[in-house]
Design a protein around this motif. Structure first.
Motif, PDB file in Angstrom:
ATOM      1  N   PHE A  61     -46.328 -52.554  49.949  1.00 53.28           N
ATOM      2  CA  PHE A  61     -46.154 -51.455  50.900  1.00 53.28           C
ATOM      3  C   PHE A  61     -45.644 -51.938  52.251  1.00 53.28           C
ATOM      4  O   PHE A  61     -44.826 -51.289  52.881  1.00 53.28           O
ATOM      5  CB  PHE A  61     -47.430 -50.613  51.043  1.00 53.28           C
ATOM      6  N   ALA A  62     -46.107 -53.111  52.709  1.00 49.67           N
ATOM      7  CA  ALA A  62     -45.694 -53.586  54.032  1.00 49.67           C
ATOM      8  C   ALA A  62     -44.210 -53.935  54.055  1.00 49.67           C
ATOM      9  O   ALA A  62     -43.487 -53.566  54.987  1.00 49.67           O
ATOM     10  CB  ALA A  62     -46.536 -54.783  54.454  1.00 49.67           C
ATOM     11  N   GLY A  63     -43.736 -54.624  53.037  1.00 47.77           N
ATOM     12  CA  GLY A  63     -42.315 -54.976  52.970  1.00 47.77           C
ATOM     13  C   GLY A  63     -41.431 -53.756  52.821  1.00 47.77           C
ATOM     14  O   GLY A  63     -40.380 -53.640  53.467  1.00 47.77           O
ATOM     15  N   ILE A 121     -27.616 -56.996  46.848  1.00 50.48           N
ATOM     16  CA  ILE A 121     -28.540 -56.760  47.951  1.00 50.48           C
ATOM     17  C   ILE A 121     -29.730 -57.680  47.709  1.00 50.48           C
ATOM     18  O   ILE A 121     -30.333 -57.639  46.637  1.00 50.48           O
ATOM     19  CB  ILE A 121     -28.972 -55.290  48.015  1.00 50.48           C
ATOM     20  N   ALA A 122     -30.034 -58.535  48.682  1.00 48.94           N
ATOM     21  CA  ALA A 122     -31.092 -59.530  48.520  1.00 48.94           C
ATOM     22  C   ALA A 122     -32.193 -59.316  49.547  1.00 48.94           C
ATOM     23  O   ALA A 122     -31.925 -59.106  50.728  1.00 48.94           O
ATOM     24  CB  ALA A 122     -30.506 -60.931  48.660  1.00 48.94           C
ATOM     25  N   PHE A 123     -33.441 -59.393  49.072  1.00 49.01           N
ATOM     26  CA  PHE A 123     -34.608 -59.204  49.921  1.00 49.01           C
ATOM     27  C   PHE A 123     -35.441 -60.480  49.949  1.00 49.01           C
ATOM     28  O   PHE A 123     -35.498 -61.207  48.953  1.00 49.01           O
ATOM     29  CB  PHE A 123     -35.485 -58.065  49.376  1.00 49.01           C
ATOM     30  N   ARG A 124     -36.111 -60.722  51.049  1.00 49.34           N
ATOM     31  CA  ARG A 124     -37.055 -61.850  51.149  1.00 49.34           C
ATOM     32  C   ARG A 124     -38.267 -61.531  50.291  1.00 49.34           C
ATOM     33  O   ARG A 124     -38.813 -60.437  50.364  1.00 49.34           O
ATOM     34  CB  ARG A 124     -37.516 -62.058  52.579  1.00 49.34           C
ATOM     35  N   LEU A 125     -38.704 -62.505  49.533  1.00 43.24           N
ATOM     36  CA  LEU A 125     -39.878 -62.318  48.695  1.00 43.24           C
ATOM     37  C   LEU A 125     -41.042 -63.203  49.111  1.00 43.24           C
ATOM     38  O   LEU A 125     -42.076 -63.220  48.458  1.00 43.24           O
ATOM     39  CB  LEU A 125     -39.519 -62.597  47.229  1.00 43.24           C
ATOM     40  N   ASP A 126     -40.883 -63.928  50.204  1.00 44.42           N
ATOM     41  CA  ASP A 126     -41.919 -64.864  50.627  1.00 44.42           C
ATOM     42  C   ASP A 126     -42.943 -64.255  51.590  1.00 44.42           C
ATOM     43  O   ASP A 126     -43.810 -64.942  52.100  1.00 44.42           O
ATOM     44  CB  ASP A 126     -41.300 -66.113  51.242  1.00 44.42           C
ATOM     45  N   GLY A 127     -42.838 -62.942  51.817  1.00 44.62           N
ATOM     46  CA  GLY A 127     -43.804 -62.278  52.684  1.00 44.62           C
ATOM     47  C   GLY A 127     -43.494 -62.358  54.166  1.00 44.62           C
ATOM     48  O   GLY A 127     -44.129 -61.695  54.971  1.00 44.62           O
ATOM     49  N   LYS A 128     -42.541 -63.189  54.557  1.00 44.08           N
ATOM     50  CA  LYS A 128     -42.166 -63.266  55.965  1.00 44.08           C
ATOM     51  C   LYS A 128     -41.304 -62.060  56.302  1.00 44.08           C
ATOM     52  O   LYS A 128     -40.478 -61.632  55.507  1.00 44.08           O
ATOM     53  CB  LYS A 128     -41.417 -64.562  56.251  1.00 44.08           C
ATOM     54  N   SER A 129     -41.488 -61.545  57.492  1.00 43.10           N
ATOM     55  CA  SER A 129     -40.722 -60.349  57.847  1.00 43.10           C
ATOM     56  C   SER A 129     -39.608 -60.698  58.826  1.00 43.10           C
ATOM     57  O   SER A 129     -39.772 -61.530  59.715  1.00 43.10           O
ATOM     58  CB  SER A 129     -41.645 -59.289  58.462  1.00 43.10           C
TER      59      SER A 129
END
Length: 190
Positions: free
Chosen positions: A82-84, A3-11
């Motif tokens: 918290f936002a992510g 499971i991979a998540f974006r870590l660059d802050g873009k949603s």
């Protein structure tokens, strides 16, 4: 399973499902999920209908992915902020009635009261039972004043996730809560 998540802050509202190679099917969450899924013959989507073993296998893998995410909410909090994290939880909530992807909300919502993932006005993480939601018409100064009398509220930056937090069981601040806190505060001031 990965499971991979974006870590660059873009949603992004959704990721993609992979059966080792990408399918065209969107993930119900803002993450990519790769597993030993059975894809349709076209490889554009997963087998999620019919009565064959491929469907049940894929449903089991999605359920496992949901459980893995739900058991790692505090880890995800530390990585995504918290936002992510709440964007992820909100997408699970939006898909709660989906026949195949509702399992993500079921697993995550069951875990929400047992983890410190509510960012508070005092800029600390809190459990659901230890904080409340203040109406968005109030300011940061109101949050600070409430904190001074012993009422912990979620940070105003969490307000975009208001409906998800309420659906998860977070209580909205009531007049009764305020009166009770003031009584306790008054006694402690003596």
């Amino acid at each position: 399973m990965q499971i991979a998540f974006r870590l660059d802050g873009k949603s992004e509202a959704s990721g993609r499902l992979f059966a080792y190679l990408p399918t065209e099917q969107r993930s119900p969450l803002p993450c990519h999920i790769n597993a030993d899924f059975f894809p349709e013959q076209t490889r554009k989507s997963l087998v999620l209908s019919g009565e064959q073993h491929e469907r049940y296998w894929n449903e089991m893998l999605l359920s496992f992915a949901a459980q893995e995410i739900a058991t790692r909410l505090e880890d995800l909090r530390d990585i995504l902020g918290f936002a992510g994290l709440w964007a992820l939880i909100s997408e699970a909530y939006k898909n709660r009635n989906h026949v195949n992807f509702g399992i993500f909300w079921k697993e995550i919502s069951n875990a929400l009261s047992n983890v410190e993932i509510y960012w508070t006005s005092s800029e600390k993480w809190s459990y659901q039972a230890d904080c409340m939601l203040l109406d968005s018409k109030y300011s940061v100064e109101h949050e600070e004043s409430l904190d001074d009398i012993g009422i912990t509220t979620v940070h105003s930056l969490m307000h975009p996730f208001k409906f998800t937090m309420l659906a998860a069981g977070l209580r909205a601040l009531t007049l009764e809560d305020l009166v009770n806190a003031l009584k306790v505060w008054d006694i402690l001031q003596i």
